[in-house]
Enzyme design. Structure first.
Site, PDB file in Angstrom:
ATOM      1  N   ARG A 199       1.018  -1.324   0.314  1.00 34.26           N
ATOM      2  CA  ARG A 199       0.220   0.126  -0.127  1.00 34.26           C
ATOM      3  C   ARG A 199       0.618   1.069  -0.054  1.00 34.26           C
ATOM      4  NH1 ARG A 199      -3.772  -1.658   4.835  1.00 34.26           N
ATOM      5  NH2 ARG A 199      -0.882  -2.264   5.969  1.00 34.26           N
ATOM      6  N   VAL A 210     -14.203 -10.000  16.436  1.00 35.62           N
ATOM      7  CA  VAL A 210     -14.934  -9.896  17.607  1.00 35.62           C
ATOM      8  C   VAL A 210     -13.835  -7.992  17.963  1.00 35.62           C
ATOM      9  CG1 VAL A 210     -15.326  -9.672  20.776  1.00 35.62           C
ATOM     10  CG2 VAL A 210     -16.192 -11.419  18.398  1.00 35.62           C
ATOM     11  N   ASP A 228      -5.980  -9.556  15.074  1.00 41.21           N
ATOM     12  CA  ASP A 228      -4.821  -8.913  15.457  1.00 41.21           C
ATOM     13  C   ASP A 228      -4.571  -8.251  16.947  1.00 41.21           C
ATOM     14  OD1 ASP A 228      -6.579  -7.373  15.060  1.00 41.21           O
ATOM     15  OD2 ASP A 228      -6.239  -5.446  14.133  1.00 41.21           O
ATOM     16  N   ASN A 249      -2.617  -9.661   9.060  1.00 40.00           N
ATOM     17  CA  ASN A 249      -2.806  -7.952   7.924  1.00 40.00           C
ATOM     18  C   ASN A 249      -3.223  -8.188   6.559  1.00 40.00           C
ATOM     19  OD1 ASN A 249      -1.017  -9.192   6.457  1.00 40.00           O
ATOM     20  ND2 ASN A 249       0.625  -7.021   6.109  1.00 40.00           N
TER      21      ASN A 249
HETATM   22  N1  LIG Z   1      -6.554  -9.373  10.115  1.00 41.27           N
HETATM   23  C1  LIG Z   1      -7.188  -7.868   9.886  1.00 41.27           C
HETATM   24  O1  LIG Z   1      -6.670  -7.598   8.977  1.00 41.27           O
HETATM   25  C2  LIG Z   1      -7.691  -7.143  10.447  1.00 41.27           C
HETATM   26  C3  LIG Z   1      -8.058  -5.948   9.418  1.00 41.27           C
HETATM   27  C4  LIG Z   1      -9.300  -4.703  10.151  1.00 41.27           C
HETATM   28  C5  LIG Z   1      -9.769  -5.146  11.594  1.00 41.27           C
HETATM   29  N2  LIG Z   1      -9.227  -6.320  12.276  1.00 41.27           N
HETATM   30  C6  LIG Z   1      -9.534  -6.262  13.349  1.00 41.27           C
HETATM   31  O2  LIG Z   1     -10.481  -7.227  13.240  1.00 41.27           O
HETATM   32  C7  LIG Z   1     -11.145  -7.066  14.691  1.00 41.27           C
HETATM   33  C8  LIG Z   1     -13.366  -6.486  14.158  1.00 41.27           C
HETATM   34  O3  LIG Z   1     -13.236  -5.192  14.384  1.00 41.27           O
HETATM   35  P1  LIG Z   1     -14.234  -4.203  13.486  1.00 41.27           P
HETATM   36  O4  LIG Z   1     -13.482  -3.347  12.865  1.00 41.27           O
HETATM   37  O5  LIG Z   1     -15.077  -4.995  13.094  1.00 41.27           O
HETATM   38  O6  LIG Z   1     -15.148  -4.140  14.970  1.00 41.27           O
HETATM   39  P2  LIG Z   1     -16.079  -3.615  15.519  1.00 41.27           P
HETATM   40  O7  LIG Z   1     -15.971  -2.513  16.798  1.00 41.27           O
HETATM   41  O8  LIG Z   1     -16.844  -2.462  14.605  1.00 41.27           O
HETATM   42  O9  LIG Z   1     -17.174  -5.048  16.103  1.00 41.27           O
HETATM   43  C9  LIG Z   1     -16.981  -5.782  17.373  1.00 41.27           C
HETATM   44  C10 LIG Z   1     -17.858  -6.021  17.369  1.00 41.27           C
HETATM   45  O10 LIG Z   1     -17.355  -7.249  18.024  1.00 41.27           O
HETATM   46  C11 LIG Z   1     -18.819  -7.516  19.205  1.00 41.27           C
HETATM   47  N3  LIG Z   1     -18.305  -8.640  20.262  1.00 41.27           N
HETATM   48  C12 LIG Z   1     -18.126  -8.048  21.465  1.00 41.27           C
HETATM   49  N4  LIG Z   1     -17.640  -8.742  22.888  1.00 41.27           N
HETATM   50  C13 LIG Z   1     -18.285  -9.479  22.061  1.00 41.27           C
HETATM   51  C14 LIG Z   1     -18.672 -10.799  22.572  1.00 41.27           C
HETATM   52  N5  LIG Z   1     -18.623 -11.336  23.913  1.00 41.27           N
HETATM   53  N6  LIG Z   1     -19.425 -11.655  21.757  1.00 41.27           N
HETATM   54  C15 LIG Z   1     -19.781 -11.347  20.587  1.00 41.27           C
HETATM   55  N7  LIG Z   1     -19.379 -10.187  20.086  1.00 41.27           N
HETATM   56  C16 LIG Z   1     -18.992  -9.730  20.639  1.00 41.27           C
HETATM   57  C17 LIG Z   1     -19.203  -6.282  19.465  1.00 41.27           C
HETATM   58  O11 LIG Z   1     -20.677  -5.955  20.275  1.00 41.27           O
HETATM   59  C18 LIG Z   1     -19.077  -5.128  17.758  1.00 41.27           C
HETATM   60  O12 LIG Z   1     -20.603  -5.370  17.445  1.00 41.27           O
HETATM   61  C19 LIG Z   1     -10.580  -6.073  15.425  1.00 41.27           C
HETATM   62  O13 LIG Z   1      -9.865  -6.673  15.994  1.00 41.27           O
HETATM   63  C20 LIG Z   1      -9.962  -5.644  13.798  1.00 41.27           C
HETATM   64  O14 LIG Z   1      -8.549  -4.538  14.118  1.00 41.27           O
HETATM   65  C21 LIG Z   1      -8.108  -7.351  11.857  1.00 41.27           C
END
Ligand SMILES: NC(=O)c1ccc[n+]([C@@H]2O[C@H](COP(=O)([O-])OP(=O)(O)OC[C@H]3O[C@@H](n4cnc5c(N)ncnc54)[C@H](O)[C@@H]3O)[C@@H](O)[C@H]2O)c1
Length: 378
Positions: free
Chosen positions: A15, A239, A270, A300
């Site tokens: 990127r 989550v 992550d 990532n």
């Molecule tokens: N691997 C990657 O490349 C990558 C890329 C982007 C985001 N992410 C990660 O993905 C994850 C989710 O991000 P997001 O933007 O969707 O977050 P978000 O805050 O929009 O959504 C998270 C959801 O999890 C729910 N939640 C919390 N505790 C819970 C439980 N005990 N049971 C069920 N649901 C529960 C919340 O209510 C919320 O709706 C984060 O850790 C983020 O860093 C990873």
């Protein structure tokens, strides 16, 4: 302002911090944009596109860093970039400082103004510069999951949408936020049976309104998660508990009841992952098995689709870059409390409480520093 766009040098990072359209917007606003040679190559932007947008192409990274008043990047600086950072320079990028003691130390010692994409907030209190990457990762989770469900890729040999007379795959998405919703959109579009599990009942009501009868929703509990994944072909971990490690909602014991060859895509990796058996993997070696279940835990994911990700990221970052360039640092953060939340280091201090707490280093309030160092009121 002189704005520098270096080429990303982190392993497998394709990127880039600005598209040619972003360079054009900054140039048209009266700023000088210096672009390191081939900075946009990985995202499909030739140097000539940046030149046509008003940027100047610079041969060496050292020169970009030494001349720029503000550096716009994607990833946190890594070791070869440390000596290039200089006092008073604005560094606008993902920083993820909490686990990175060395980078934090470097930013503090070098008195860099580190503005982290991931801690900028908007009026609703959400994280607008994290959202685009969650959208990308959520949509990718199903694409990747569908691929690994194929027999040749190591999965149980199931077509996500099924065919007439044969049931579609069962997709269980744990977490119905940005990642989960975007995963659900693609899974529904491909004809899968989709269940979303969340512990926020209001969120489940919203999802029910958005998707109507195309998905099932479940309130999160160990019992319901165990029950749902026992029949799942694809499980997506999505989550987030802000500021904390992801809770381990799926245990290794539960995996014994998941069908052999089912696939887990733990996007939450992550933050440590929401599956007990998750550990981070890379694009070059993305999967492994535990209890016969194929795990994909790339930290990532958006890096695999750099062109889409660069457009998505810069759509969100450009308004802030423009604000910083047009108003200057003090007025920009003074006029936007959410942008101010992004300031993690300033004038040799850590100005983000959670980072200071995570590392056991002193926290200094930005207000105090600004008032004493410049006399400016913001
Ligand atoms: N691997 C990657 O490349 C990558 C890329 C982007 C985001 N992410 C990660 O993905 C994850 C989710 O991000 P997001 O933007 O969707 O977050 P978000 O805050 O929009 O959504 C998270 C959801 O999890 C729910 N939640 C919390 N505790 C819970 C439980 N005990 N049971 C069920 N649901 C529960 C919340 O209510 C919320 O709706 C984060 O850790 C983020 O860093 C990873």
């Amino acid at each position: 302002m002189i704005i520098g766009l270096p080429k990303e040098i982190k392993d497998n990072e394709y990127r880039v911090g600005l598209t040619p359209a972003g360079v054009r917007a900054l140039h048209d606003a009266g700023h000088e944009v210096i672009v390191e040679k081939s900075a946009g190559e990985g995202s499909g932007f030739e140097d000539t596109l940046y030149q046509r947008a008003g940027g100047s192409i610079i041969e060496s990274a050292d020169e970009v860093w030494s001349r720029a008043e503000m550096i716009v990047k994607v990833k946190e600086p890594i070791a070869p970039e440390y000596p290039r950072m200089r006092e008073g320079q604005l560094l606008f990028t993902y920083l993820h400082l909490a686990p990175d003691r060395e980078l934090t130390k470097q930013l503090i010692e070098r008195k860099v103004t580190g503005i982290a994409y991931e801690t900028i907030t908007d009026r609703r209190g959400t994280l607008p510069l994290l959202t685009p990457m969650s959208e990308v990762a959520g949509r990718m989770a199903i694409q990747v999951g569908a691929h690994y469900l194929e027999k040749m890729s190591g999965g149980r040999g199931i077509l996500l949408g099924g065919v007439p007379g044969v049931p579609a795959a069962r997709v269980v998405i744990i977490g119905g936020g940005v990642v989960g919703t975007n995963a659900a959109k693609i899974a529904v579009g491909m004809g899968a049976h989709v269940t979303i599990i969340d512990n926020n009942l209001d969120r489940l009501r919203e999802l029910d309104d958005i998707f109507l009868s195309k998905i099932s929703t479940l309130a999160s509990s160990a019992y319901m998660i165990h029950d749902a994944i026992s029949q799942a072909d694809l499980i997506v971990g999505a989550v987030l508990v802000p500021g904390a490690a992801a809770p381990k909602l799926v245990t290794q014991k539960m995996l014994k009841d998941v069908p052999n060859g089912a696939v887990i895509v733990d996007v939450a990796v992550d933050q440590g992952g929401c599956i007990e058996t998750t550990h981070p993997t890379t694009h070059s070696n993305p999967t492994y098995y535990v209890e016969g279940v194929l795990h994909y835990c790339v930290a990532n994911m958006p890096g695999a689709v750099p062109r889409t990700s660069t457009f998505a990221l810069t759509n969100a970052t450009l308004p802030y870059a423009l604000k910083l360039a047009n108003k200057g640092f003090y007025k920009a953060i003074g006029s936007d409390p959410g942008l101010r939340e992004g300031v993690n280091t300033f004038s040799g201090h850590c100005t983000y409480e959670a980072v200071a707490f995570a590392q056991g280093i002193p926290f200094t309030s930005l207000d105090k520093l600004i008032n004493s160092s410049s006399g400016a009121t913001v």
